[in-house]
Design a protein around this motif. Structure first.
Motif, PDB file in Angstrom:
ATOM      1  N   LYS A  63     -28.989   6.710 -56.747  1.00  0.00           N
ATOM      2  CA  LYS A  63     -28.675   8.135 -56.654  1.00  0.00           C
ATOM      3  C   LYS A  63     -29.330   8.741 -55.419  1.00  0.00           C
ATOM      4  O   LYS A  63     -28.707   9.516 -54.692  1.00  0.00           O
ATOM      5  N   ASP A  64     -30.592   8.389 -55.186  1.00  0.00           N
ATOM      6  CA  ASP A  64     -31.296   8.883 -54.003  1.00  0.00           C
ATOM      7  C   ASP A  64     -30.642   8.380 -52.723  1.00  0.00           C
ATOM      8  O   ASP A  64     -30.490   9.129 -51.751  1.00  0.00           O
ATOM      9  N   ASP A  65     -30.255   7.108 -52.718  1.00  0.00           N
ATOM     10  CA  ASP A  65     -29.596   6.534 -51.546  1.00  0.00           C
ATOM     11  C   ASP A  65     -28.291   7.270 -51.249  1.00  0.00           C
ATOM     12  O   ASP A  65     -27.968   7.552 -50.094  1.00  0.00           O
ATOM     13  N   ALA A  66     -27.518   7.576 -52.300  1.00  0.00           N
ATOM     14  CA  ALA A  66     -26.255   8.301 -52.122  1.00  0.00           C
ATOM     15  C   ALA A  66     -26.508   9.688 -51.545  1.00  0.00           C
ATOM     16  O   ALA A  66     -25.775  10.143 -50.666  1.00  0.00           O
ATOM     17  N   ARG A  67     -27.541  10.356 -52.028  1.00  0.00           N
ATOM     18  CA  ARG A  67     -27.876  11.692 -51.514  1.00  0.00           C
ATOM     19  C   ARG A  67     -28.234  11.626 -50.037  1.00  0.00           C
ATOM     20  O   ARG A  67     -27.756  12.405 -49.219  1.00  0.00           O
ATOM     21  N   VAL A  68     -29.077  10.653 -49.668  1.00  0.00           N
ATOM     22  CA  VAL A  68     -29.497  10.500 -48.264  1.00  0.00           C
ATOM     23  C   VAL A  68     -28.289  10.188 -47.376  1.00  0.00           C
ATOM     24  O   VAL A  68     -28.141  10.751 -46.290  1.00  0.00           O
ATOM     25  N   ALA A  69     -27.407   9.308 -47.846  1.00  0.00           N
ATOM     26  CA  ALA A  69     -26.216   8.951 -47.066  1.00  0.00           C
ATOM     27  C   ALA A  69     -25.310  10.165 -46.886  1.00  0.00           C
ATOM     28  O   ALA A  69     -24.805  10.420 -45.786  1.00  0.00           O
ATOM     29  N   ALA A  70     -25.094  10.930 -47.953  1.00  0.00           N
ATOM     30  CA  ALA A  70     -24.240  12.114 -47.884  1.00  0.00           C
ATOM     31  C   ALA A  70     -24.841  13.166 -46.942  1.00  0.00           C
ATOM     32  O   ALA A  70     -24.117  13.757 -46.128  1.00  0.00           O
ATOM     33  N   GLU A  71     -26.134  13.374 -47.039  1.00  0.00           N
ATOM     34  CA  GLU A  71     -26.783  14.342 -46.152  1.00  0.00           C
ATOM     35  C   GLU A  71     -26.725  13.884 -44.701  1.00  0.00           C
ATOM     36  O   GLU A  71     -26.553  14.695 -43.790  1.00  0.00           O
ATOM     37  N   PHE A  72     -26.858  12.565 -44.476  1.00  0.00           N
ATOM     38  CA  PHE A  72     -26.735  12.044 -43.117  1.00  0.00           C
ATOM     39  C   PHE A  72     -25.337  12.327 -42.569  1.00  0.00           C
ATOM     40  O   PHE A  72     -25.195  12.792 -41.434  1.00  0.00           O
ATOM     41  N   LEU A  73     -24.307  12.015 -43.355  1.00  0.00           N
ATOM     42  CA  LEU A  73     -22.943  12.242 -42.883  1.00  0.00           C
ATOM     43  C   LEU A  73     -22.712  13.711 -42.571  1.00  0.00           C
ATOM     44  O   LEU A  73     -22.099  14.053 -41.550  1.00  0.00           O
ATOM     45  N   ARG A  74     -23.218  14.573 -43.431  1.00  0.00           N
ATOM     46  CA  ARG A  74     -23.069  16.015 -43.203  1.00  0.00           C
ATOM     47  C   ARG A  74     -23.761  16.435 -41.906  1.00  0.00           C
ATOM     48  O   ARG A  74     -23.167  17.117 -41.069  1.00  0.00           O
ATOM     49  N   SER A  75     -24.996  16.010 -41.719  1.00  0.00           N
ATOM     50  CA  SER A  75     -25.751  16.353 -40.508  1.00  0.00           C
ATOM     51  C   SER A  75     -25.120  15.749 -39.262  1.00  0.00           C
ATOM     52  O   SER A  75     -25.040  16.397 -38.210  1.00  0.00           O
ATOM     53  N   ASN A  76     -24.681  14.501 -39.371  1.00  0.00           N
ATOM     54  CA  ASN A  76     -24.090  13.816 -38.236  1.00  0.00           C
ATOM     55  C   ASN A  76     -22.796  14.493 -37.794  1.00  0.00           C
ATOM     56  O   ASN A  76     -22.576  14.689 -36.592  1.00  0.00           O
ATOM     57  N   LEU A  77     -21.955  14.878 -38.741  1.00  0.00           N
ATOM     58  CA  LEU A  77     -20.722  15.572 -38.375  1.00  0.00           C
ATOM     59  C   LEU A  77     -21.005  16.934 -37.764  1.00  0.00           C
ATOM     60  O   LEU A  77     -20.351  17.341 -36.803  1.00  0.00           O
ATOM     61  N   LEU A  78     -21.987  17.645 -38.306  1.00  0.00           N
ATOM     62  CA  LEU A  78     -22.345  18.946 -37.752  1.00  0.00           C
ATOM     63  C   LEU A  78     -22.839  18.786 -36.313  1.00  0.00           C
ATOM     64  O   LEU A  78     -22.446  19.536 -35.420  1.00  0.00           O
ATOM     65  N   GLU A  79     -23.663  17.767 -36.089  1.00  0.00           N
ATOM     66  CA  GLU A  79     -24.225  17.526 -34.755  1.00  0.00           C
ATOM     67  C   GLU A  79     -23.160  17.062 -33.761  1.00  0.00           C
ATOM     68  O   GLU A  79     -23.158  17.497 -32.604  1.00  0.00           O
ATOM     69  N   THR A  80     -22.266  16.194 -34.178  1.00  0.00           N
ATOM     70  CA  THR A  80     -21.300  15.610 -33.242  1.00  0.00           C
ATOM     71  C   THR A  80     -20.037  16.438 -33.061  1.00  0.00           C
ATOM     72  O   THR A  80     -19.400  16.361 -32.007  1.00  0.00           O
ATOM     73  N   THR A  81     -19.653  17.225 -34.084  1.00  0.00           N
ATOM     74  CA  THR A  81     -18.403  17.991 -33.988  1.00  0.00           C
ATOM     75  C   THR A  81     -18.611  19.493 -34.083  1.00  0.00           C
ATOM     76  O   THR A  81     -17.710  20.257 -33.750  1.00  0.00           O
ATOM     77  N   GLY A  82     -19.761  19.903 -34.603  1.00  0.00           N
ATOM     78  CA  GLY A  82     -20.002  21.323 -34.829  1.00  0.00           C
ATOM     79  C   GLY A  82     -19.411  21.825 -36.139  1.00  0.00           C
ATOM     80  O   GLY A  82     -19.516  23.005 -36.455  1.00  0.00           O
ATOM     81  N   ASP A  83     -18.788  20.925 -36.901  1.00  0.00           N
ATOM     82  CA  ASP A  83     -18.168  21.292 -38.170  1.00  0.00           C
ATOM     83  C   ASP A  83     -19.081  20.933 -39.332  1.00  0.00           C
ATOM     84  O   ASP A  83     -19.631  19.841 -39.380  1.00  0.00           O
ATOM     85  N   LYS A  84     -19.196  21.858 -40.275  1.00  0.00           N
ATOM     86  CA  LYS A  84     -19.996  21.625 -41.467  1.00  0.00           C
ATOM     87  C   LYS A  84     -19.079  21.208 -42.608  1.00  0.00           C
ATOM     88  O   LYS A  84     -18.063  21.861 -42.853  1.00  0.00           O
ATOM     89  N   ILE A  85     -19.443  20.119 -43.280  1.00  0.00           N
ATOM     90  CA  ILE A  85     -18.667  19.705 -44.440  1.00  0.00           C
ATOM     91  C   ILE A  85     -19.350  20.208 -45.704  1.00  0.00           C
ATOM     92  O   ILE A  85     -20.569  20.363 -45.751  1.00  0.00           O
ATOM     93  N   TRP A  86     -18.547  20.464 -46.708  1.00  0.00           N
ATOM     94  CA  TRP A  86     -19.061  20.949 -47.991  1.00  0.00           C
ATOM     95  C   TRP A  86     -18.933  19.893 -49.073  1.00  0.00           C
ATOM     96  O   TRP A  86     -19.701  19.864 -50.017  1.00  0.00           O
ATOM     97  N   ASP A  87     -17.929  19.055 -48.930  1.00  0.00           N
ATOM     98  CA  ASP A  87     -17.796  17.931 -49.846  1.00  0.00           C
ATOM     99  C   ASP A  87     -16.912  16.880 -49.198  1.00  0.00           C
ATOM    100  O   ASP A  87     -16.333  17.110 -48.134  1.00  0.00           O
ATOM    101  N   PHE A  88     -16.856  15.728 -49.827  1.00  0.00           N
ATOM    102  CA  PHE A  88     -15.974  14.684 -49.344  1.00  0.00           C
ATOM    103  C   PHE A  88     -15.570  13.786 -50.505  1.00  0.00           C
ATOM    104  O   PHE A  88     -16.229  13.739 -51.534  1.00  0.00           O
ATOM    105  N   THR A  89     -14.454  13.106 -50.292  1.00  0.00           N
ATOM    106  CA  THR A  89     -13.963  12.130 -51.257  1.00  0.00           C
ATOM    107  C   THR A  89     -14.001  10.768 -50.582  1.00  0.00           C
ATOM    108  O   THR A  89     -13.380  10.577 -49.531  1.00  0.00           O
ATOM    109  N   PHE A  90     -14.756   9.868 -51.182  1.00  0.00           N
ATOM    110  CA  PHE A  90     -14.893   8.504 -50.665  1.00  0.00           C
ATOM    111  C   PHE A  90     -14.106   7.599 -51.603  1.00  0.00           C
ATOM    112  O   PHE A  90     -14.395   7.525 -52.789  1.00  0.00           O
TER     113      PHE A  90
END
Length: 113
Positions: A63-90
């Motif tokens: 569960k912790d690993d999933a949270r860290v991965a999701a937060e990384f993806l959110r931060s990475n997309l914000l940093e690289t595209t300027g877009d903030k994600i609110w959720d995703f479907t994997f």
């Protein structure tokens, strides 16, 4: 962490919701990210039917690993595209391929009236 590792972690978390050698057409995890809080919904699809495995069957580490991965993806997309994600479907398929769909619109319940 990098994007590939984050995707790998999410795939492993989805696999953790299945039993060894359990068949599926696809596994899907809808993840909502809200300031450090991670909400997951997992769906197991087989032969046109949907099953909802218990979320408490995976370890707290997963569960912790999933949270860290999701937060990384959110931060990475914000940093690289300027877009903030609110959720995703994997979505994960039996052959290991996956698809990820991001939601960029703020949820209605968070918007001011």
């Amino acid at each position: 962490m990098n994007t590939e590792k984050a995707y790998n972690i999410l795939a492993n978390v989805l696999f953790a919701h299945t039993q060894e050698n359990e068949k599926f057409d696809k596994l899907e995890m809808i993840t909502e990210i809200d300031d450090g809080v991670l909400t997951r919904q997992v769906t197991h699809y087989l032969d046109g039917k949907e099953f909802y495995p218990r979320l408490d069957i995976i370890s707290s580490q997963a569960k912790d690993d999933a949270r860290v991965a999701a937060e990384f993806l959110r931060s990475n997309l914000l940093e690289t595209t300027g877009d903030k994600i609110w959720d995703f479907t994997f979505t994960l398929y039996p052959d290991g391929q996956f698809n990820i769909d991001y939601t960029y619109d703020m949820p209605e319940w968070m918007q001011d009236d």
